[in-house]
Design a protein around this motif. Structure first.
Motif, PDB file in Angstrom:
ATOM      1  N   PHE A  84       0.835  -1.201   0.000  1.00  0.00           N
ATOM      2  CA  PHE A  84       0.000   0.000   0.000  1.00  0.00           C
ATOM      3  C   PHE A  84       0.872   1.253   0.000  1.00  0.00           C
ATOM      4  CE2 PHE A  84      -2.212   3.347   2.397  1.00  0.00           C
ATOM      5  CZ  PHE A  84      -3.289   3.545   1.548  1.00  0.00           C
ATOM      6  N   GLY A  85       1.887   1.275   0.849  1.00  0.00           N
ATOM      7  CA  GLY A  85       2.784   2.422   0.899  1.00  0.00           C
ATOM      8  C   GLY A  85       3.498   2.659  -0.420  1.00  0.00           C
ATOM      9  N   LEU A  86       3.926   1.595  -1.062  1.00  0.00           N
ATOM     10  CA  LEU A  86       4.626   1.735  -2.336  1.00  0.00           C
ATOM     11  C   LEU A  86       3.682   2.226  -3.432  1.00  0.00           C
ATOM     12  CD1 LEU A  86       7.434   1.446  -3.464  1.00  0.00           C
ATOM     13  CD2 LEU A  86       6.911  -0.913  -4.057  1.00  0.00           C
ATOM     14  N   PHE A  87       2.441   1.762  -3.427  1.00  0.00           N
ATOM     15  CA  PHE A  87       1.489   2.250  -4.424  1.00  0.00           C
ATOM     16  C   PHE A  87       1.098   3.707  -4.154  1.00  0.00           C
ATOM     17  CE2 PHE A  87       0.848  -2.074  -5.976  1.00  0.00           C
ATOM     18  CZ  PHE A  87       0.731  -1.821  -7.337  1.00  0.00           C
ATOM     19  N   ALA A  90       6.178  -0.866  -8.207  1.00  0.00           N
ATOM     20  CA  ALA A  90       5.180  -1.253  -7.212  1.00  0.00           C
ATOM     21  C   ALA A  90       4.540  -2.600  -7.565  1.00  0.00           C
ATOM     22  CB  ALA A  90       4.113  -0.171  -7.083  1.00  0.00           C
ATOM     23  N   ALA A  91       4.259  -2.815  -8.838  1.00  0.00           N
ATOM     24  CA  ALA A  91       3.639  -4.075  -9.256  1.00  0.00           C
ATOM     25  C   ALA A  91       4.587  -5.260  -9.062  1.00  0.00           C
ATOM     26  CB  ALA A  91       3.202  -3.980 -10.720  1.00  0.00           C
ATOM     27  N   PRO A 131       2.520   9.749 -10.829  1.00  0.00           N
ATOM     28  CA  PRO A 131       2.451   8.529 -11.650  1.00  0.00           C
ATOM     29  C   PRO A 131       3.481   8.536 -12.783  1.00  0.00           C
ATOM     30  CG  PRO A 131       0.266   9.465 -11.342  1.00  0.00           C
ATOM     31  CD  PRO A 131       1.248  10.451 -10.807  1.00  0.00           C
ATOM     32  N   ASP A 132       4.224   7.484 -12.818  1.00  0.00           N
ATOM     33  CA  ASP A 132       5.249   7.294 -13.830  1.00  0.00           C
ATOM     34  C   ASP A 132       5.285   5.790 -14.092  1.00  0.00           C
ATOM     35  OD1 ASP A 132       7.401   7.561 -15.514  1.00  0.00           O
ATOM     36  OD2 ASP A 132       8.879   7.732 -13.904  1.00  0.00           O
ATOM     37  N   ALA A 133       5.588   5.397 -15.302  1.00  0.00           N
ATOM     38  CA  ALA A 133       5.596   3.973 -15.637  1.00  0.00           C
ATOM     39  C   ALA A 133       6.592   3.208 -14.760  1.00  0.00           C
ATOM     40  CB  ALA A 133       5.922   3.775 -17.110  1.00  0.00           C
ATOM     41  N   ASN A 134       7.753   3.799 -14.499  1.00  0.00           N
ATOM     42  CA  ASN A 134       8.762   3.119 -13.677  1.00  0.00           C
ATOM     43  C   ASN A 134       8.263   2.881 -12.260  1.00  0.00           C
ATOM     44  OD1 ASN A 134      10.597   3.019 -15.757  1.00  0.00           O
ATOM     45  ND2 ASN A 134      11.601   4.932 -15.188  1.00  0.00           N
TER      46      ASN A 134
END
Length: 81
Positions: free
Chosen positions: A34-37, A52-53, A44-47
């Motif tokens: 949750f913290g990482l998301f 996070a994923a 928001p950035d693709a990296n």
């Protein structure tokens, strides 16, 4: 308390500690993900999203496998009684 009751108590406490530790690991993984998301969604950035994923999969895949093994062990213990 005879030996049979003592063994049953020890088995019960051992199973309880395994369940608590499994749930604690799952809860900590959930909080970290949750913290990482949240970090990823601030800018928001693709990296960030991919990071996070990948972290989520890296954390929850072993936890899910461990939980499945422990649920099988719990089922075998209940069937053995």
């Amino acid at each position: 308390m005879d030996e049979k009751q003592a063994r049953a108590l020890v088995m019960f406490l051992t199973a309880g500690m395994k369940v608590v530790s499994s749930r604690l690991v799952l809860f900590l993984g959930l909080l970290m993900t949750f913290g990482l998301f949240v970090w990823a969604m601030i800018q928001p950035d693709a990296n960030r999203i991919v990071t996070a994923a990948v972290f989520m999969l890296g954390v929850f895949w072993p936890v899910i496998r461990m939980d499945a093994k422990q649920s099988e062990a719990r089922q075998q213990m209940t069937q053995g009684e």
